[in-house]
Design a protein around this motif. Sequence first.
Motif, PDB file in Angstrom:
ATOM      1  N   LEU A 277       0.822  -1.212   0.000  1.00  0.00           N
ATOM      2  CA  LEU A 277       0.000   0.000   0.000  1.00  0.00           C
ATOM      3  C   LEU A 277       0.853   1.257   0.000  1.00  0.00           C
ATOM      4  N   ASP A 278       2.137   1.091   0.280  1.00  0.00           N
ATOM      5  CA  ASP A 278       3.074   2.207   0.319  1.00  0.00           C
ATOM      6  C   ASP A 278       3.512   2.527  -1.115  1.00  0.00           C
ATOM      7  N   MET A 279       3.089   3.685  -1.632  1.00  0.00           N
ATOM      8  CA  MET A 279       3.401   4.088  -3.001  1.00  0.00           C
ATOM      9  C   MET A 279       4.666   4.946  -3.081  1.00  0.00           C
ATOM     10  N   VAL A 280       5.409   5.070  -1.994  1.00  0.00           N
ATOM     11  CA  VAL A 280       6.541   5.971  -1.944  1.00  0.00           C
ATOM     12  C   VAL A 280       7.506   5.697  -3.099  1.00  0.00           C
ATOM     13  N   GLY A 281       7.935   6.784  -3.754  1.00  0.00           N
ATOM     14  CA  GLY A 281       8.871   6.676  -4.863  1.00  0.00           C
ATOM     15  C   GLY A 281       8.217   6.472  -6.205  1.00  0.00           C
ATOM     16  N   SER A 282       6.930   6.140  -6.223  1.00  0.00           N
ATOM     17  CA  SER A 282       6.226   5.923  -7.483  1.00  0.00           C
ATOM     18  C   SER A 282       5.726   7.243  -8.045  1.00  0.00           C
ATOM     19  N   ALA A 283       5.588   7.279  -9.362  1.00  0.00           N
ATOM     20  CA  ALA A 283       5.031   8.477 -10.009  1.00  0.00           C
ATOM     21  C   ALA A 283       3.778   8.111 -10.781  1.00  0.00           C
ATOM     22  N   ALA A 284       3.062   7.102 -10.316  1.00  0.00           N
ATOM     23  CA  ALA A 284       1.827   6.680 -10.986  1.00  0.00           C
ATOM     24  C   ALA A 284       0.871   6.114  -9.955  1.00  0.00           C
ATOM     25  N   LEU A 285      -0.398   6.484 -10.099  1.00  0.00           N
ATOM     26  CA  LEU A 285      -1.427   6.070  -9.144  1.00  0.00           C
ATOM     27  C   LEU A 285      -2.786   6.227  -9.807  1.00  0.00           C
ATOM     28  N   SER A 286      -3.703   5.285  -9.541  1.00  0.00           N
ATOM     29  CA  SER A 286      -5.085   5.410 -10.032  1.00  0.00           C
ATOM     30  C   SER A 286      -6.031   4.790  -9.016  1.00  0.00           C
ATOM     31  N   VAL A 287      -7.223   5.353  -8.925  1.00  0.00           N
ATOM     32  CA  VAL A 287      -8.296   4.770  -8.129  1.00  0.00           C
ATOM     33  C   VAL A 287      -9.572   4.814  -8.954  1.00  0.00           C
ATOM     34  N   SER A 288     -10.401   3.787  -8.808  1.00  0.00           N
ATOM     35  CA  SER A 288     -11.655   3.684  -9.544  1.00  0.00           C
ATOM     36  C   SER A 288     -12.717   3.140  -8.598  1.00  0.00           C
ATOM     37  N   ALA A 289     -13.955   3.640  -8.701  1.00  0.00           N
ATOM     38  CA  ALA A 289     -15.032   3.152  -7.834  1.00  0.00           C
ATOM     39  C   ALA A 289     -16.380   3.604  -8.378  1.00  0.00           C
ATOM     40  N   TRP A 290     -17.418   2.902  -7.973  1.00  0.00           N
ATOM     41  CA  TRP A 290     -18.798   3.355  -8.154  1.00  0.00           C
ATOM     42  C   TRP A 290     -19.268   3.904  -6.812  1.00  0.00           C
ATOM     43  N   VAL A 291     -19.932   5.065  -6.839  1.00  0.00           N
ATOM     44  CA  VAL A 291     -20.386   5.674  -5.593  1.00  0.00           C
ATOM     45  C   VAL A 291     -21.800   6.217  -5.742  1.00  0.00           C
ATOM     46  N   MET A 292     -22.523   6.198  -4.636  1.00  0.00           N
ATOM     47  CA  MET A 292     -23.831   6.859  -4.559  1.00  0.00           C
ATOM     48  C   MET A 292     -23.902   7.585  -3.220  1.00  0.00           C
ATOM     49  N   THR A 293     -23.903   8.917  -3.250  1.00  0.00           N
ATOM     50  CA  THR A 293     -24.053   9.667  -2.011  1.00  0.00           C
ATOM     51  C   THR A 293     -25.530   9.724  -1.638  1.00  0.00           C
ATOM     52  N   LYS A 294     -25.782   9.667  -0.332  1.00  0.00           N
ATOM     53  CA  LYS A 294     -27.174   9.620   0.134  1.00  0.00           C
ATOM     54  C   LYS A 294     -27.515  10.707   1.144  1.00  0.00           C
ATOM     55  N   GLY A 295     -26.632  11.668   1.309  1.00  0.00           N
ATOM     56  CA  GLY A 295     -26.945  12.726   2.267  1.00  0.00           C
ATOM     57  C   GLY A 295     -25.720  13.559   2.578  1.00  0.00           C
ATOM     58  N   ASP A 296     -25.922  14.591   3.352  1.00  0.00           N
ATOM     59  CA  ASP A 296     -24.856  15.505   3.735  1.00  0.00           C
ATOM     60  C   ASP A 296     -23.938  14.831   4.754  1.00  0.00           C
ATOM     61  N   CYS A 297     -22.638  14.869   4.473  1.00  0.00           N
ATOM     62  CA  CYS A 297     -21.683  14.217   5.383  1.00  0.00           C
ATOM     63  C   CYS A 297     -21.111  15.189   6.414  1.00  0.00           C
ATOM     64  N   SER A 298     -21.682  16.384   6.540  1.00  0.00           N
ATOM     65  CA  SER A 298     -21.250  17.345   7.564  1.00  0.00           C
ATOM     66  C   SER A 298     -21.381  16.688   8.949  1.00  0.00           C
ATOM     67  N   PRO A 299     -20.541  17.074   9.910  1.00  0.00           N
ATOM     68  CA  PRO A 299     -19.699  18.278   9.937  1.00  0.00           C
ATOM     69  C   PRO A 299     -18.352  18.128   9.234  1.00  0.00           C
ATOM     70  N   ALA A 300     -18.066  17.000   8.631  1.00  0.00           N
ATOM     71  CA  ALA A 300     -16.833  16.870   7.856  1.00  0.00           C
ATOM     72  C   ALA A 300     -16.929  17.743   6.607  1.00  0.00           C
ATOM     73  N   ASP A 301     -15.801  18.009   5.976  1.00  0.00           N
ATOM     74  CA  ASP A 301     -15.829  18.788   4.743  1.00  0.00           C
ATOM     75  C   ASP A 301     -16.004  17.902   3.517  1.00  0.00           C
ATOM     76  N   ARG A 302     -15.592  16.636   3.635  1.00  0.00           N
ATOM     77  CA  ARG A 302     -15.709  15.697   2.518  1.00  0.00           C
ATOM     78  C   ARG A 302     -16.037  14.300   3.029  1.00  0.00           C
ATOM     79  N   GLY A 303     -16.809  13.579   2.233  1.00  0.00           N
ATOM     80  CA  GLY A 303     -17.037  12.173   2.509  1.00  0.00           C
ATOM     81  C   GLY A 303     -15.984  11.372   1.757  1.00  0.00           C
ATOM     82  N   ILE A 304     -15.215  10.576   2.482  1.00  0.00           N
ATOM     83  CA  ILE A 304     -14.057   9.907   1.892  1.00  0.00           C
ATOM     84  C   ILE A 304     -14.457   8.646   1.122  1.00  0.00           C
ATOM     85  N   ILE A 305     -13.950   8.548  -0.091  1.00  0.00           N
ATOM     86  CA  ILE A 305     -14.107   7.322  -0.867  1.00  0.00           C
ATOM     87  C   ILE A 305     -12.972   6.366  -0.527  1.00  0.00           C
ATOM     88  N   LEU A 306     -11.724   6.849  -0.656  1.00  0.00           N
ATOM     89  CA  LEU A 306     -10.552   6.028  -0.300  1.00  0.00           C
ATOM     90  C   LEU A 306      -9.479   6.946   0.255  1.00  0.00           C
TER      91      LEU A 306
END
Length: 431
Positions: A277-306
């Motif tokens: 999981l340690d990407m140190v030293g790499s210059a390439a990275l990708s993430v892919s996912a399907w998501v469905m938000t269902k409401g406000d995730c406050s008081p956080a500023d963002r709802g984390i996918i990964l």
Amino acid sequence: MDRRAVAGLALALGVAWPLACTSGDGDSPKGTGGTAGDAAVGLDGAPCWAGAALCKGNCTDLGSDPKHCGACGKACGTDEVCSLGKCAAGCSPGTTECSAACVDLESDPQHCGSCEKACAAAELCAAGQCAASCPSGQTSCAGGCVDTTTSAKHCGTCGASCVLGACVGGKCHCENAVKDATETGIDCGGGCLGCSAGKGCQVPSDCKAGLTCVAGLCGAEDPELVGNWRFEGDGNDSSGKGHHGALNGASLVAGKLGQGLEISAGKCLTVPDTTLLDMVGSAALSVSAWVMTKGDCSPADRGIILNKENAYEFGVQCTGNLLQDAIAVSGTPWEWFGSGSVSPSAWHHIAATYDGTTVRHYVDGTEVFTRALSGTLVDQPTGLGIGCRSVAADGSIAGAGSWFVGVIDEVALYRRTLTAAEVSAYHKSTQ
């Protein structure tokens, strides 16, 4: 095989077997088969069963006769059998080899219950037993009693064969250009033949020989796939790298493909830190996912996918519903960027890539944001969170937060840069 064997298998979509043969073995048409009164007549003077072919004066089944496999005079090799009108190395599921012919012992009147056990002329073969009539719910076809809602040889009506041997509800599938019944993709996977490269899949067996299921698509093994979480019954990693996650109370619910992971406050998937999981030293990275938000995730500023805290992170703004990333590289502050809209209460495919010079965001297969970024990735001794951030190195959730509110599915993490074509192809195959 004698007059009790029956043809009626299709060689190609919409094309039935010939009912009488004109082949190189000297036959000429002797009749057409069909209903009583116009049936072909064998050398013994008895009429052939409906749909039978007449080869060398004998009624035969072009779907299983190894001497006349698919056509009169077309013989199979010594190491082959005749299965569904084609010479093959073995019989298709649901049939048994009897003298190189692939037959259904449940309904074949010449092999009723066992090979070479023939029923009398006035009898039918029902459930592997010779009988005077068919039981309720079954139809007499070619001297056998079959369920026309499931019989691959008599699908919907006597003599209507499914090329790929799959009959559901009296209709052939796996060959009808529609995703129905048991297939994973259109006419492939699941209960149908394997899918080709680039087609959607759920498990490796959905794919053709030589291919496997990589992040939801049939293809070759991808050595740069770090983790693939599909949530089919658990939080395990299907990449083969062993990054299995703990659900921490998060629920497995209906996802975009099969099951997905429903996230709420205090509940997300966590994976302990590893060197992979340690990407140190790499210059390439990708993430892919399907998501469905269902409401406000406050008081956080963002709802984390990964998230791997202070290394790489992807999420959706709680109030603006914008896809954003924070990727830490040498000499650059850890900051959030992104402006692609992810509307709530609907499934969206998201992807983000880094190639050493540029970060790109995609929503539903289309590039929606780019930014310049240069440098190699850095790492911190933290665990991986799907649906939350700040997971401890041991995978514990005590200090986690920024919970995603909704459902996440088909998460894939790569140590390489997905191309725009790959992102688009995956979206199209799974939408």
